[in-house]
Design a protein around this motif. Structure first.
Motif, PDB file in Angstrom:
ATOM      1  N   THR A 192      -9.307  -8.869   3.101  1.00  0.00           N
ATOM      2  CA  THR A 192      -8.602 -10.116   3.404  1.00  0.00           C
ATOM      3  C   THR A 192      -7.134 -10.054   2.983  1.00  0.00           C
ATOM      4  OG1 THR A 192      -9.045 -11.215   1.276  1.00  0.00           O
ATOM      5  CG2 THR A 192     -10.757 -11.356   2.974  1.00  0.00           C
ATOM      6  N   LEU A 193      -6.749  -8.996   2.287  1.00  0.00           N
ATOM      7  CA  LEU A 193      -5.380  -8.898   1.779  1.00  0.00           C
ATOM      8  C   LEU A 193      -4.416  -8.442   2.866  1.00  0.00           C
ATOM      9  CD1 LEU A 193      -5.945  -7.107  -1.652  1.00  0.00           C
ATOM     10  CD2 LEU A 193      -5.248  -9.472  -1.325  1.00  0.00           C
ATOM     11  N   PRO A 194      -3.171  -8.902   2.806  1.00  0.00           N
ATOM     12  CA  PRO A 194      -2.153  -8.347   3.706  1.00  0.00           C
ATOM     13  C   PRO A 194      -1.869  -6.897   3.324  1.00  0.00           C
ATOM     14  CG  PRO A 194      -1.160  -9.844   2.111  1.00  0.00           C
ATOM     15  CD  PRO A 194      -2.643  -9.971   1.949  1.00  0.00           C
ATOM     16  N   GLU A 195      -1.372  -6.138   4.278  1.00  0.00           N
ATOM     17  CA  GLU A 195      -1.161  -4.706   4.042  1.00  0.00           C
ATOM     18  C   GLU A 195      -0.253  -4.448   2.849  1.00  0.00           C
ATOM     19  OE1 GLU A 195      -0.037  -2.386   7.370  1.00  0.00           O
ATOM     20  OE2 GLU A 195      -1.503  -3.311   8.702  1.00  0.00           O
ATOM     21  N   GLU A 196       0.789  -5.244   2.711  1.00  0.00           N
ATOM     22  CA  GLU A 196       1.727  -5.036   1.603  1.00  0.00           C
ATOM     23  C   GLU A 196       1.013  -5.124   0.253  1.00  0.00           C
ATOM     24  OE1 GLU A 196       5.841  -6.984  -0.240  1.00  0.00           O
ATOM     25  OE2 GLU A 196       5.042  -7.693   1.687  1.00  0.00           O
ATOM     26  N   SER A 197       0.094  -6.088   0.128  1.00  0.00           N
ATOM     27  CA  SER A 197      -0.641  -6.254  -1.137  1.00  0.00           C
ATOM     28  C   SER A 197      -1.591  -5.085  -1.381  1.00  0.00           C
ATOM     29  CB  SER A 197      -1.431  -7.566  -1.119  1.00  0.00           C
ATOM     30  OG  SER A 197      -0.561  -8.676  -1.084  1.00  0.00           O
ATOM     31  N   ILE A 198      -2.205  -4.565  -0.315  1.00  0.00           N
ATOM     32  CA  ILE A 198      -3.122  -3.441  -0.471  1.00  0.00           C
ATOM     33  C   ILE A 198      -2.361  -2.182  -0.879  1.00  0.00           C
ATOM     34  CG2 ILE A 198      -4.787  -1.947   0.695  1.00  0.00           C
ATOM     35  CD1 ILE A 198      -5.664  -4.297   2.330  1.00  0.00           C
ATOM     36  N   HIS A 199      -1.211  -1.959  -0.275  1.00  0.00           N
ATOM     37  CA  HIS A 199      -0.396  -0.815  -0.677  1.00  0.00           C
ATOM     38  C   HIS A 199      -0.005  -0.923  -2.149  1.00  0.00           C
ATOM     39  CE1 HIS A 199      -0.100   1.181   3.133  1.00  0.00           C
ATOM     40  NE2 HIS A 199       0.428   0.138   3.738  1.00  0.00           N
ATOM     41  N   SER A 200       0.350  -2.124  -2.583  1.00  0.00           N
ATOM     42  CA  SER A 200       0.722  -2.334  -3.988  1.00  0.00           C
ATOM     43  C   SER A 200      -0.479  -2.106  -4.907  1.00  0.00           C
ATOM     44  CB  SER A 200       1.262  -3.753  -4.186  1.00  0.00           C
ATOM     45  OG  SER A 200       2.432  -3.962  -3.437  1.00  0.00           O
ATOM     46  N   LEU A 201      -1.653  -2.590  -4.477  1.00  0.00           N
ATOM     47  CA  LEU A 201      -2.860  -2.455  -5.284  1.00  0.00           C
ATOM     48  C   LEU A 201      -3.244  -0.992  -5.459  1.00  0.00           C
ATOM     49  CD1 LEU A 201      -5.112  -4.290  -6.593  1.00  0.00           C
ATOM     50  CD2 LEU A 201      -6.414  -3.895  -4.505  1.00  0.00           C
ATOM     51  N   LEU A 202      -3.208  -0.218  -4.381  1.00  0.00           N
ATOM     52  CA  LEU A 202      -3.570   1.194  -4.461  1.00  0.00           C
ATOM     53  C   LEU A 202      -2.508   2.004  -5.201  1.00  0.00           C
ATOM     54  CD1 LEU A 202      -5.723   0.272  -2.431  1.00  0.00           C
ATOM     55  CD2 LEU A 202      -5.349   2.402  -1.191  1.00  0.00           C
TER      56      LEU A 202
ATOM     57  N   PHE B  74       0.760  -7.972 -10.598  1.00  0.00           N
ATOM     58  CA  PHE B  74       0.115  -8.312  -9.328  1.00  0.00           C
ATOM     59  C   PHE B  74      -0.227  -9.801  -9.332  1.00  0.00           C
ATOM     60  CE2 PHE B  74      -3.154  -8.601  -6.116  1.00  0.00           C
ATOM     61  CZ  PHE B  74      -2.777  -7.662  -5.170  1.00  0.00           C
ATOM     62  N   GLU B  75       0.270 -10.525  -8.340  1.00  0.00           N
ATOM     63  CA  GLU B  75       0.088 -11.976  -8.308  1.00  0.00           C
ATOM     64  C   GLU B  75      -0.876 -12.378  -7.200  1.00  0.00           C
ATOM     65  OE1 GLU B  75       2.720 -16.097  -8.405  1.00  0.00           O
ATOM     66  OE2 GLU B  75       3.700 -14.134  -8.481  1.00  0.00           O
ATOM     67  N   LEU B  76      -1.871 -13.177  -7.563  1.00  0.00           N
ATOM     68  CA  LEU B  76      -2.838 -13.672  -6.592  1.00  0.00           C
ATOM     69  C   LEU B  76      -2.253 -14.846  -5.817  1.00  0.00           C
ATOM     70  CD1 LEU B  76      -6.089 -13.688  -8.786  1.00  0.00           C
ATOM     71  CD2 LEU B  76      -5.360 -11.917  -7.177  1.00  0.00           C
TER      72      LEU B  76
END
Length: 205
Positions: free
Chosen positions: A139-149, A188-190
Motif C-alpha cells: 500500500t506504500l508509495p514507491e518513494e516510501s518503499i525505496h526509503s524503507l529498503l 521514517f514517518e507514517l
C-alpha cells in the motif's frame, strides 16, 4: 510500477528454498526473537560461528534487548536458510535480506527503523514482521518503499496464502542508490493512511 521496484509471490518446491539467491549478494536474516524461544541456542546448533547484532542496542529501546529483533549475517548456502524454510514458526518470524553494502551498513539502516514517527510521536515499529509486511508494504508509495529498503536489494518473507493457507514466499526488490545518507532513529514517518492501515491490521490479528 517502475522497473526498479518489483513485488512477487512464489511457491517453494518441496523442501528446497526456491529462490535463486545471487551469489554476489550478501545475505542476512532478521529474527523477531519475541516470537522464537531460545533462538540463539537453536541457530547455534545449526551454525556455530554466526555474527549477529541486536537492533535495540544503542537505541532508546535498549532496556528491551532481551526481546529485540536481531540481524544474523549469513551466506548463500547457509543451513539456517533451509531451516527457516522448513520451520513454520521461524519462517513466520523472520525476514531475509540481500544487499551489496557492508553488514554494518545494513545493520545501521535497520536499526534506524526501530522507531518511526506518527505525527509528533515516536513509536517502536515491528517492520520485520512478515504478517505486517504482507498487509502494509504493497500500500506504500514507491518513494516510501525505496526509503524503507534503503541499502538492501531485496526483502524476502513467508506468509500464508489466503486461498489455501499454504505458506508462500514473498519478496520485494529495488535498486539501491549508490550514495546513501545515514539515517538517524525515527526518520521514517507514517502517513495518516499508514496509520489507518496498521490500525486495521491490529484489529484483524
Amino acid at each position: 510500477m517502475a522497473d526498479n521496484f518489483i513485488i512477487h509471490d512464489f511457491q517453494p518446491m518441496g523442501d528446497e528454498f526456491d529462490l535463486k539467491l545471487d551469489s554476489h549478494s550478501n545475505i542476512c536474516l532478521v529474527i523477531d526473537t519475541a516470537r522464537v524461544d531460545h533462538w540463539l541456542n537453536e541457530i547455534s546448533q545449526i551454525e556455530d560461528q554466526l555474527n549477529w547484532e541486536n537492533l535495540y542496542e544503542n537505541t532508546q529501546a535498549e532496556e528491551y534487548k532481551s526481546i529485540a529483533p536481531v540481524v544474523v549475517d549469513l551466506y548463500e548456502k547457509s543451513e539456517l536458510i533451509s531451516f527457516v524454510n522448513q520451520n513454520a514458526i521461524w519462517s513466520s518470524s523472520t525476514v531475509l535480506i540481500t544487499y551489496h553494502c557492508s553488514f554494518d551498513e545494513i545493520v545501521d539502516h535497520l536499526r534506524s527503523l526501530v522507531f518511526v514517527r506518527d505525527k509528533n510521536r515516536k513509536n517502536l515499529f515491528r517492520f520485520y514482521s512478515p504478517q505486517l509486511l504482507s498487509y502494509w508494504i504493497s500500500t506504500l508509495p514507491e518513494e516510501s518503499i525505496h526509503s524503507l529498503l534503503g541499502p538492501a536489494e531485496r526483502w524476502i518473507w513467508k506468509t500464508n496464502n489466503h486461498l489455501d493457507q499454504a505458506q508462500v514466499w514473498n519478496w520485494i526488490l529495488h535498486k539501491p542508490e549508490q550514495k546513501r545518507q545515514k539515517n538517524k532513529t525515527a526518520w521514517f514517518e507514517l502517513s495518516q493512511k499508514d496509520i489507518e492501515i496498521l490500525n486495521d491490521f491490529d484489529k484483524d490479528k
